[in-house]
Design an enzyme around this catalytic site. Structure first.
Site, PDB file in Angstrom:
ATOM      1  N   CYS A   2      96.397 -78.688   7.310  1.00  0.00           N
ATOM      2  CA  CYS A   2      96.113 -78.736   8.583  1.00  0.00           C
ATOM      3  C   CYS A   2      95.434 -77.676   9.981  1.00  0.00           C
ATOM      4  CB  CYS A   2      96.733 -79.575   9.251  1.00  0.00           C
ATOM      5  SG  CYS A   2      97.686 -81.074   8.870  1.00  0.00           S
ATOM      6  N   ARG A  27      89.907 -74.247   6.604  1.00  0.00           N
ATOM      7  CA  ARG A  27      90.830 -74.811   5.936  1.00  0.00           C
ATOM      8  C   ARG A  27      90.818 -76.039   5.664  1.00  0.00           C
ATOM      9  NH1 ARG A  27      95.963 -72.270   7.712  1.00  0.00           N
ATOM     10  NH2 ARG A  27      96.909 -73.592   8.209  1.00  0.00           N
ATOM     11  N   TRP A  76      94.571 -82.578   7.418  1.00  0.00           N
ATOM     12  CA  TRP A  76      94.373 -82.856   6.207  1.00  0.00           C
ATOM     13  C   TRP A  76      95.468 -83.631   5.612  1.00  0.00           C
ATOM     14  CZ3 TRP A  76      91.800 -81.294   1.934  1.00  0.00           C
ATOM     15  CH2 TRP A  76      92.774 -80.794   0.905  1.00  0.00           C
ATOM     16  N   ASN A 102     101.021 -79.068  11.264  1.00  0.00           N
ATOM     17  CA  ASN A 102     101.264 -78.739  10.037  1.00  0.00           C
ATOM     18  C   ASN A 102     102.690 -78.613   9.344  1.00  0.00           C
ATOM     19  OD1 ASN A 102      99.591 -77.780   8.847  1.00  0.00           O
ATOM     20  ND2 ASN A 102      99.627 -75.525   9.180  1.00  0.00           N
ATOM     21  N   GLY A 103     102.191 -79.942   8.339  1.00  0.00           N
ATOM     22  CA  GLY A 103     103.488 -79.184   7.580  1.00  0.00           C
ATOM     23  C   GLY A 103     103.911 -80.691   6.655  1.00  0.00           C
ATOM     24  N   GLU A 484      93.642 -72.201 -20.632  1.00  0.00           N
ATOM     25  CA  GLU A 484      92.840 -72.031 -19.570  1.00  0.00           C
ATOM     26  C   GLU A 484      92.676 -70.552 -18.698  1.00  0.00           C
ATOM     27  OE1 GLU A 484      92.650 -73.781 -16.980  1.00  0.00           O
ATOM     28  OE2 GLU A 484      92.318 -72.558 -14.840  1.00  0.00           O
ATOM     29  N   LYS A 488      88.878 -69.542 -16.862  1.00  0.00           N
ATOM     30  CA  LYS A 488      89.150 -68.695 -15.851  1.00  0.00           C
ATOM     31  C   LYS A 488      88.392 -67.409 -15.437  1.00  0.00           C
ATOM     32  CE  LYS A 488      90.541 -70.834 -12.254  1.00  0.00           C
ATOM     33  NZ  LYS A 488      90.473 -71.448 -12.990  1.00  0.00           N
ATOM     34  N   GLU A 491      84.401 -68.578 -15.472  1.00  0.00           N
ATOM     35  CA  GLU A 491      84.060 -68.922 -14.668  1.00  0.00           C
ATOM     36  C   GLU A 491      83.471 -68.272 -13.502  1.00  0.00           C
ATOM     37  OE1 GLU A 491      85.566 -72.160 -13.056  1.00  0.00           O
ATOM     38  OE2 GLU A 491      87.468 -71.876 -13.549  1.00  0.00           O
ATOM     39  N   HIS A 507      89.744 -69.809 -39.350  1.00  0.00           N
ATOM     40  CA  HIS A 507      89.303 -70.667 -39.854  1.00  0.00           C
ATOM     41  C   HIS A 507      88.335 -70.400 -40.402  1.00  0.00           C
ATOM     42  CE1 HIS A 507      92.353 -72.173 -42.266  1.00  0.00           C
ATOM     43  NE2 HIS A 507      93.153 -72.271 -41.263  1.00  0.00           N
ATOM     44  N   LYS A 606      82.690 -76.900  -6.118  1.00  0.00           N
ATOM     45  CA  LYS A 606      83.601 -76.875  -6.767  1.00  0.00           C
ATOM     46  C   LYS A 606      84.338 -78.570  -7.000  1.00  0.00           C
ATOM     47  CE  LYS A 606      88.702 -76.541  -5.638  1.00  0.00           C
ATOM     48  NZ  LYS A 606      88.881 -75.209  -6.502  1.00  0.00           N
TER      49      LYS A 606
HETATM   50  C1  AGP Z   1      88.681 -75.391 -12.013  1.00  0.00           C
HETATM   51  O1  AGP Z   1      88.746 -73.810 -12.154  1.00  0.00           O
HETATM   52  C2  AGP Z   1      87.142 -75.603 -12.720  1.00  0.00           C
HETATM   53  N1  AGP Z   1      86.314 -74.944 -10.706  1.00  0.00           N
HETATM   54  C3  AGP Z   1      86.653 -77.029 -12.779  1.00  0.00           C
HETATM   55  O2  AGP Z   1      87.174 -77.066 -14.137  1.00  0.00           O
HETATM   56  C4  AGP Z   1      87.397 -77.989 -12.180  1.00  0.00           C
HETATM   57  O3  AGP Z   1      88.803 -77.864 -12.918  1.00  0.00           O
HETATM   58  C5  AGP Z   1      87.460 -79.328 -12.458  1.00  0.00           C
HETATM   59  O4  AGP Z   1      86.129 -79.323 -11.863  1.00  0.00           O
HETATM   60  C6  AGP Z   1      88.152 -80.446 -12.599  1.00  0.00           C
HETATM   61  O5  AGP Z   1      87.772 -80.520 -11.274  1.00  0.00           O
HETATM   62  P1  AGP Z   1      89.134 -81.936 -10.430  1.00  0.00           P
HETATM   63  O6  AGP Z   1      89.760 -81.856 -10.694  1.00  0.00           O
HETATM   64  O7  AGP Z   1      88.441 -81.836  -9.123  1.00  0.00           O
HETATM   65  O8  AGP Z   1      88.581 -83.518 -10.945  1.00  0.00           O
END
Ligand code: AGP
Length: 611
Positions: A2, A27, A76, A102-103, A484, A488, A491, A507, A606
């Protein structure tokens, strides 16, 4: 998170407040509102769901709202759907006490019950309305704003940046904070408060950072600070030399590094929200203990990093709760010719709650009559609304496209689900169960320690900046950390990378190892370290440059392996929460070194709301 803005002084308040809220839009929010008051006049409150521009249109950018004192808010959602009714400011029935917050008030439910027993009614689903009426309750009891606010602070548990106007106190705003951010400014006969510096940087660079349990009293003559005993205290101001853009990131260069550093607080907020007085409360799953006890297998689905959380969770839930778990990539799962018994629980993990493939998988399972729950960060999102139950992670809005704090918060939610099933299925001793709860509580401090050593990671990244291929290998949960870590890196640094189960590399894929290929071994699972070390040696004998990430105390690793920062000890079920921090930093520093757009990497969105 928020956003809060307040102003009192000689100028019209509404335009200043709306301008400040616009500076806080980054935010993330889902509704907005403003309250202003003219000396001797009525409180005027205007609220609107959606973007700030809706509120601006309703008030002609604040021009048609008279008043020299006011507070505004972008919400938020944490409690209660995004709606005009739930939007802030909130007020008592007489509109003589008005507040924005906010909180998270963790004990809002018992406080609400207490107020209802004293005749209060409630129009919204929010914890903030409870906070506002709690202030009102003590204001009516003691007839003094500072006492009302200090009594609020003594009875409310959780996090808050709270700004309050009392109609009996013309031109004054009272504020208090605990854990949620708030800054105060004063200049040229105007006093300002905000959740963050960008909102008031245009008016003043002399900022007071109000500390926990400190109260601020703002009026046209200045700002006075008090402690919880209502004794006046002196505070030093800080001169802000950031530019506006840097200020949005709180002085951090990118949202990603800012969000990486928010993880200790995010994990603390998520753990504290579901662990009330040490007791696990997952009632928001909307499944009774009997229904959960009838579940005989769990299917976890999601995309990208959310899917990777599921890979960690599979190991953790199976080991702790002794229930079969499988993890499915949502874009594949939705097309499977399922063989289901009807006694499955499907858990959909999603930060945005809008990922098309994950939503489609959820809908498919619901059509088949399978119980579904979601682990989601965005309140009121599609997946959250359509699942039978939802555990909201308390990560706040995640701005950077590459997820970090939401991933970590999702891990916490999944650990808690593992503990819930373990408790129902009586698979753990009480002592070990309690120790695991304590381990979760200890995570924020351990992650902070990792963050304090980030310069080691930055140095390593600077040596690896020209690598073309990076392999991450590990076994068990270490393999889950690898997937993961690899995503990271790919991407945001655009360096090719692969994650491999350590035993699988030989393998076939080991043929890709050449002189200088970077192979990173994740070594947190003590029973599996020896085997993974052998696999690392296999790659080294073929020219690989081996670096390892291990838990502190692992001193018997091969001397020629490059050691990355050693990780604080934690129960190995939770190792991913610690190790991933180093890998987030590694990817971040490489992305910066390669001059990439860290927060908005090429080709990525995103939230992937298309298939
Ligand atoms: C995460 O770093 C990526 N940007 C991407 O893999 C993301 O996790 C994936 O698109 C799923 O998104 P969501 O968690 O909003 O469903």
């Amino acid at each position: 998170m928020c956003g809060i803005v307040g102003y009192t002084g000689g100028r019209q308040a509404a335009p200043i407040i709306l301008d400040g809220l616009a500076k806080l839009e980054y935010r993330g929010y889902d509704s907005a509102g403003i309250a202003v008051k003219n000396n001797g006049g009525e409180m005027q409150i205007v609220k609107a769901k959606g973007r700030l521009k809706v509120l601006c249109e309703l008030t002609s950018d604040g021009e048609n709202l008279g008043g020299v004192c006011g507070i505004g808010h972008t919400r938020w959602a944490t409690h209660g759907e995004p709606s005009e009714n739930n939007a802030h400011p909130h007020c008592n029935d007489e509109k003589t006490v008005v507040a924005v917050h906010n909180g998270i008030i963790e004990n809002y439910a018992p406080l609400k019950a207490k107020l209802m027993r004293r005749g209060y009614t409630f129009y919204s689903d929010t914890d903030t309305e409870v906070a506002t009426k709690l202030v009102d309750y003590y204001y009516k009891k003691y007839n003094e704003p500072l006492r009302a606010i200090s009594e609020f602070a003594l009875h409310a548990r959780g996090s808050y940046a709270l700004a309050v106007m009392f109609s009996d106190y013309d031109g004054e705003i009272f504020a208090i904070r605990k854990d949620s951010p708030m800054v105060i400014g004063y200049t040229d006969g105007g006093a300002y408060l905000a959740s963050d510096v960008p909102a008031i940087l245009k008016y003043t660079r002399k900022i007071y950072y109000i500390d926990n349990y400190e109260i601020a009293r703002l009026n046209a003559n200045g700002v006075t600070f008090y402690n919880l005993d209502r004794d006046e205290i002196q505070k030093q101001s800080t001169l802000i030399d950031w530019n506006a853009e840097a200020a949005e990131k709180g002085g951090w260069e990118h949202f990603m590094i800012k969000e990486i550093h928010e993880q200790p607080d995010v994990i603390k907020n998520t753990v504290n929200y579901f662990l009330q007085d040490g007791k696990l409360n997952l009632s928001e799953l909307k499944l009774t203990d009997k229904q959960l006890s009838e579940i005989d297998s769990i299917i976890i689905t999601g995309c990208g990093s959310a899917y990777h959380v599921g890979i960690v969770a599979q190991y953790v839930i199976e080991d702790l709760a002794r229930i079969p778990v499988r993890v499915e990539i949502a874009s594949e799962f939705r097309y499977r010719k399922h063989v289901l018994t009807g006694r499955e629980l499907v858990i959909v993990i999603s930060q945005s709650g809008e990922t098309a493939d994950s939503l489609a998988a959820l809908r498919d399972m619901k059509e088949r009559g399978i119980k579904t729950v979601a682990v989601v960060n965005v309140v009121g999102s599609s997946i959250a609304r359509e699942a039978d139950g939802v555990l909201y992670t308390k990560a706040g809005p995640e701005i950077s496209v590459a997820t970090t704090k939401a991933y970590s918060a999702q891990l916490i939610a999944m650990y808690l689900i593992a503990l819930k099933f373990a408790s129902l299925r009586k698979t753990l001793t009480e002592a070990y169960y309690d120790s695991l709860i304590n381990e979760l509580v200890s995570l924020p401090d351990k992650i902070s320690r990792v963050l304090e050593n980030k310069s080691e990671v930055q140095k390593f990244a600077s040596e690896m900046v020209d690598k073309k291929d990076v392999f991450f290998i590990g076994r068990g949960i270490d393999y889950a950390i690898c997937v993961e870590s690899s995503l990271k890196l790919k991407e945001i640094s655009y360096i090719h990378s692969e994650a491999y189960a350590a035993g699988e590399l030989k393998h076939g894929t080991i043929s890709l190892i050449e002189n200088g290929t970077l192979v990173m071994g994740i070594l947190t699972q003590s029973e599996l370290i020896e085997k993974t070390v052998s696999n690392l040696k296999e790659t080294e004998s073929r020219g690989a440059y081996v670096a390892v990430l291990a838990t502190e105390g692992n001193d018997n690793l091969p001397a020629d392996f490059r050691k990355l920062s050693s990780l604080p000890k934690v129960d190995e079920h939770f190792s991913a929460s610690i190790a991933v921090i180093v890998m987030q930093l590694f990817a971040y520093f490489l992305s910066v070194l390669r001059g990439n757009d860290v927060d908005k990497p090429r080709n990525l969105a995103k939230s992937v709301t298309v298939e």
